[in-house]
Design a protein around this motif. Structure first.
Motif, PDB file in Angstrom:
ATOM      1  N   SER A 117       0.879  -1.237  -0.012  1.00  0.00           N
ATOM      2  CA  SER A 117      -0.007  -0.010   0.167  1.00  0.00           C
ATOM      3  C   SER A 117       0.918   1.161  -0.029  1.00  0.00           C
ATOM      4  CB  SER A 117      -0.941   0.004   1.223  1.00  0.00           C
ATOM      5  OG  SER A 117      -0.348  -0.172   2.564  1.00  0.00           O
ATOM      6  N   ASP A 160       4.192   3.483  -1.513  1.00  0.00           N
ATOM      7  CA  ASP A 160       5.035   4.162  -2.788  1.00  0.00           C
ATOM      8  C   ASP A 160       6.321   3.496  -2.714  1.00  0.00           C
ATOM      9  OD1 ASP A 160       6.250   5.313  -5.014  1.00  0.00           O
ATOM     10  OD2 ASP A 160       5.505   7.217  -4.584  1.00  0.00           O
ATOM     11  N   GLN A 187       8.596   3.346  -5.016  1.00  0.00           N
ATOM     12  CA  GLN A 187       9.857   4.175  -5.266  1.00  0.00           C
ATOM     13  C   GLN A 187      10.195   5.174  -4.261  1.00  0.00           C
ATOM     14  OE1 GLN A 187       8.617   5.963  -9.231  1.00  0.00           O
ATOM     15  NE2 GLN A 187      11.030   5.858  -9.769  1.00  0.00           N
ATOM     16  N   SER A 209       9.442  -5.184 -10.159  1.00  0.00           N
ATOM     17  CA  SER A 209       8.806  -4.201 -11.043  1.00  0.00           C
ATOM     18  C   SER A 209       8.502  -4.585 -12.556  1.00  0.00           C
ATOM     19  CB  SER A 209       9.188  -2.756 -10.897  1.00  0.00           C
ATOM     20  OG  SER A 209       8.960  -2.303  -9.665  1.00  0.00           O
ATOM     21  N   PRO A 250       4.127  -4.243 -12.970  1.00  0.00           N
ATOM     22  CA  PRO A 250       3.273  -3.400 -11.867  1.00  0.00           C
ATOM     23  C   PRO A 250       1.969  -3.002 -12.407  1.00  0.00           C
ATOM     24  CG  PRO A 250       4.726  -1.704 -13.115  1.00  0.00           C
ATOM     25  CD  PRO A 250       5.080  -3.299 -13.840  1.00  0.00           C
ATOM     26  N   LEU A 251       1.388  -3.287 -11.253  1.00  0.00           N
ATOM     27  CA  LEU A 251      -0.468  -3.195 -11.431  1.00  0.00           C
ATOM     28  C   LEU A 251      -0.539  -2.140 -10.368  1.00  0.00           C
ATOM     29  CD1 LEU A 251      -1.808  -6.681 -12.138  1.00  0.00           C
ATOM     30  CD2 LEU A 251      -1.451  -4.715 -13.867  1.00  0.00           C
ATOM     31  N   SER A 252      -1.639  -0.854 -10.566  1.00  0.00           N
ATOM     32  CA  SER A 252      -1.740   0.148  -9.459  1.00  0.00           C
ATOM     33  C   SER A 252      -3.202  -0.078  -9.377  1.00  0.00           C
ATOM     34  CB  SER A 252      -1.562   1.419  -9.812  1.00  0.00           C
ATOM     35  OG  SER A 252      -1.677   2.235  -8.907  1.00  0.00           O
ATOM     36  N   LEU A 253      -3.745  -0.588  -8.019  1.00  0.00           N
ATOM     37  CA  LEU A 253      -5.168  -0.501  -7.992  1.00  0.00           C
ATOM     38  C   LEU A 253      -5.613   0.576  -6.975  1.00  0.00           C
ATOM     39  CD1 LEU A 253      -5.245  -4.529  -6.813  1.00  0.00           C
ATOM     40  CD2 LEU A 253      -5.838  -3.484  -9.056  1.00  0.00           C
ATOM     41  N   PRO A 254      -6.567   1.619  -7.208  1.00  0.00           N
ATOM     42  CA  PRO A 254      -6.909   2.717  -6.695  1.00  0.00           C
ATOM     43  C   PRO A 254      -7.523   2.133  -5.106  1.00  0.00           C
ATOM     44  CG  PRO A 254      -8.397   2.199  -8.542  1.00  0.00           C
ATOM     45  CD  PRO A 254      -7.388   1.089  -8.658  1.00  0.00           C
TER      46      PRO A 254
END
Length: 252
Positions: A87, A89, A91, A108, A111-115
């Motif tokens: 959850s 960041d 980076q 990476s 990568p998948l970003s889930l809102p």
């Protein structure tokens, strides 16, 4: 397995296994999860909280597909598909020096970003609530089969700082309290749903999602007399994530 829920030694044993006598109480050899998951998939949650001393070992395993059990001398070869979640960041964690840059790039690949739930459109939140309620209804045979419109509206308006875990926990709690009744009512929801979204409070007061999250975490900690472990369970997040949020919002 969560990378932030236990000590480095325990997590090392859990992931990579140990030989007899390698750690206190280790009377027998133990296979780690990587060995057990050979030819399969392993999910590591809260990867940003992986202890620094284990990051080189995980990097070596990903690069060579080999590792040693704790206390072992033999290289064990495995073929495991690794999926990692966080959850945070990652980076930013790299820039802060808390996470290895080479491990970050190795992880990476795709990568998948889930809102978060708070950023999802209303129809998504409606679908999530219905899906979780359906799953819980199958587990609790004597639980309510519907949710009252008022209770549903209040859950839709809530920020859900703990995301889906918190949503599931709130629904499960409500269904247990409403056992033997036809539907979940507002009275079965936690206090913050009744207080903030009460019938007598129809005025709109602008407030940021960060402030909503801060207030909710503060109330939860107060409810549990400052106990972070119990508070994290209720919020549906790891203890390490809760500690980071406490620092972020300067909570006591």
């Amino acid at each position: 397995v969560s990378c932030g829920a236990t000590s480095a030694v325990t997590l090392d044993s859990e992931l990579f296994g140990h030989e007899r006598g390698a750690v206190a109480g280790a009377e027998d050899r133990k296979q780690g999860l990587f060995e057990i998951a050979d030819q399969g998939t392993l999910f590591l949650d809260d990867i940003a909280d992986l202890p620094p001393e284990l990051q080189p070992k995980l990097l070596k395993m990903l690069e060579t597909r080999t590792f040693r059990r704790m206390g072992g001398t033999r290289e064990i070869e495995v073929d495991v598909r690794l999926v990692a979640g966080t959850s945070k960041d990652l980076q930013a964690e790299v820039e802060a020096g808390r996470f290895r840059e080479d491990l970050y790039y190795r992880l990476s690949v795709m990568p998948l970003s889930l809102p978060p739930v708070s950023d999802r459109p209303k129809e998504d939140r409606v679908a999530l609530l219905h899906r979780l309620h359906h799953e819980l209804a199958a587990e609790l045979s004597d639980g309510p089969t519907t949710i009252s419109p008022d209770a549903f509206d209040r859950m839709l308006a809530y920020a859900w700082p703990g995301n889906i875990r918190e949503m599931r926990n709130v629904l499960e709690r409500a269904m247990i309290l409403a056992r033997g009744q036809d539907q979940i009512e507002v009275e079965h929801l936690p206090g913050e749903f009744r207080a903030r979204y009460g019938l007598g409070d129809r005025r709109h007061t602008p407030v940021s999602l960060d402030e909503l999250e801060r207030q909710h975490i503060e109330r939860t900690l107060r409810h549990h007399d400052g106990n972070r472990t119990r508070s994290a369970v209720e919020l549906g997040i790891s203890r390490a994530t809760l500690i980071n949020k406490i620092k972020r919002y300067s909570l006591k």
